[in-house]
Design an enzyme around this catalytic site. Structure first.
Site, short mmCIF file in Angstrom:
data_model
loop_
_atom_site.label_atom_id
_atom_site.label_comp_id
_atom_site.label_asym_id
_atom_site.label_seq_id
_atom_site.Cartn_x
_atom_site.Cartn_y
_atom_site.Cartn_z
N ASP A 122 -3.65 -17.08 1.35
CA ASP A 122 -4.40 -17.14 0.10
C ASP A 122 -5.52 -18.17 0.16
OD1 ASP A 122 -5.09 -16.65 -2.55
OD2 ASP A 122 -3.79 -18.24 -3.27
N ASP A 135 -13.05 -14.29 -2.25
CA ASP A 135 -11.59 -14.28 -2.27
C ASP A 135 -11.07 -13.09 -1.49
OD1 ASP A 135 -8.99 -15.06 -2.99
OD2 ASP A 135 -8.98 -13.65 -4.65
#
Length: 482
Positions: free
Chosen positions: A133, A360
């Site tokens: 992440d 992201d």
């Protein structure tokens, strides 16, 4: 500059989020042969760019019994709904934290629609598969004894008592202060006298969908694979040993054994390795889920096989409210060579942390602030000579019949994101995603308050994060050739 907005009118937001995610672009690193003897990297100051790590990313959905590719995509789109809600709440709670409010949430969601990879912790090394992440910092895994541990897709829950190098982080540890919510607990050392007690750093990491992990900040040996098949280990790697871990009820961290944060904070994997750069290249979502994608950390992260004139570079910028996220400047968007009329301040980072756009790898599609999204949608409708098909079933707003579109448009318009110093031209396959055999939909979503550049738009680009130079580089690539 823009940061994702997770709120449209409530009904629109819920509907969009159900299917807006780059989930097929989620990858699981299922390759790590860590069976050879690792050589220790004890001095962190000696590690900067001296070591290269290559990890293999595979689809999070690999091996699941889907009827077809599109079913997996829908699952991924639903996962991103949690991530969208979380980033919206994250900005609000981060701002509240700066104003003295005790509430705080981290940047990971239960199943962030990102990547999974396999690394090892402990002596001897015990491998675990975890979600990668870029929107968070903490590395954590489930640990015995369990107050509440969810069912993992594979592997046993880690037992720290079996590791000869495991130790608790004390409450006064510098890294303890980098966690958003901590308190001190008294613990008996594993091999200590019954009267001996340690003051240990206990953490709570909460998520936007009310998922969380609770445990102790700990130290142990981290082992990673290298391109030479000679694993390297880092002594005293800080990680969360989670004893109470709960997902959203339907998706306990997608069955992964934990989360690996790649953000810019002190606790992230890249920060602790003192790596000044990392890069990845994501396969097309239409490729088989079993195809792996590479993640490079350290010296080997440089863009490979790319002519210099094909490399685009844009500065990394900081959002003071959300400093761990990878923000960039976006000056505008064009379609078919024509600038789209978007207010000039749409993508600027504002004082309260709103605005801006960040990269992201865990969000499936790109989300744009409402004004920008509506303008892009209008531009596509004007340039594509077809009537849109009913998109209610798919949750994405603009969809076309694939056969008719191919027949009527030999050269579909190119969507270009004009980052500062870097005009990133996206092929049609990076703008539209097939949601069934006959329908393709624009892989963009509407947001409120910030924008996110998602991973469908990043596919088949080698993307380098140079943390020392404070810039991101892009180059078109065949990811399976790297």
């Amino acid at each position: 500059m823009g940061l994702l907005s997770c709120r449209a009118p409530l009904a629109d937001y819920i509907h969009l989020s159900l299917m807006i995610t780059n989930a097929i672009y989620i990858f699981l690193l299922a390759s790590a042969a860590l069976h050879t003897v690792a050589r220790p990297l004890e001095h962190r100051n000696d590690m900067r760019d001296l070591v290269s790590f290559r990890l293999h990313l595979t689809s999070l959905d690999y091996g699941l019994p889907y009827a077809n590719l599109y079913e997996g995509l829908q699952r991924g789109l639903r996962r991103s709904s949690f991530r969208l809600k979380h980033f919206q709440r994250l900005r609000s709670t981060a701002k509240a934290e700066r104003n003295g409010n005790e509430s705080f949430e981290t940047a990971v969601t239960t199943a962030p629609g990102g990547f999974l990879t396999t690394i090892s912790i402990g002596s001897p090394p015990v491998a675990f598969t975890a979600i990668i992440d870029t929107g968070s910092d903490l590395v954590w895994r489930q640990c015995l004894p369990c107050d509440h541990c969810y069912e993992q897709a594979s592997g046993a829950v880690f037992d720290p008592s079996t590791s000869s190098t495991y130790e608790y982080a004390p409450c006064n540890d510098t890294l303890c202060s980098d966690l958003p919510e901590t308190h001190c607990v008294s613990k008996k050392p594993d091999n200590g006298d019954s009267n001996d007690r340690l003051s240990v750093c206990s953490y709570t990491y909460s998520y936007g969908d009310e998922s969380f992990t609770i445990g102790e900040l700990s130290y142990d040996t981290l082992t990673l694979p290298t391109p030479t098949d000679q694993p390297d280990s880092l002594i005293r790697f800080a990680f969360g040993c989670g004893h109470n871990n709960t997902g959203d009820g339907n998706n306990d961290f997608a069955g992964a054994e934990g989360v690996i944060g790649l953000g810019q904070g002190a606790l992230s994997l890249t920060s602790q390795l003192r790596a000044t750069k990392f890069s990845y290249c994501l396969q097309l979502i239409s490729d088989a889920a079993s195809v792996t994608s590479p993640l490079f950390i350290g010296a080997g992260a440089e863009l490979q096989s790319s002519p210099s004139d094909a490399v685009l570079r844009t500065p990394l910028v900081t959002n003071p409210v959300l400093p761990s996220l990878y923000y960039v400047n976006l000056n505008g968007i064009s379609l078919g060579g024509k600038a789209i009329d978007i207010p000039s301040d749409t993508f600027e980072i504002r004082e309260d942390g709103t605005g801006g756009i960040f990269l992201d790898c865990g969000t499936t599609i790109t989300f744009l602030e409402i004004q920008a999204y509506d303008a892009v949608l209008t531009a596509f409708k004007a340039l594509v000579p077809l009537l849109p098909v009913d998109s209610l079933e798919f949750g994405l707003e603009l969809c076309y019949n694939t056969t008719l579109r191919v027949a009527s448009m030999k050269n579909p318009p190119t969507l270009t994101f004009h980052f500062e110093g870097a005009d990133m031209e996206l092929p049609w396959r990076n703008s539209f995603v097939s949601v069934d055999e006959e329908v393709e939909c624009l892989a963009l979503g509407r947001s409120l308050g910030f924008s996110i550049f998602g991973n469908i738009q990043q596919q088949n680009f080698h993307i380098l994060y140079d943390l020392e130079a404070k810039q991101v580089s892009f180059a078109p690539a065949s990811c399976d050739a790297l």
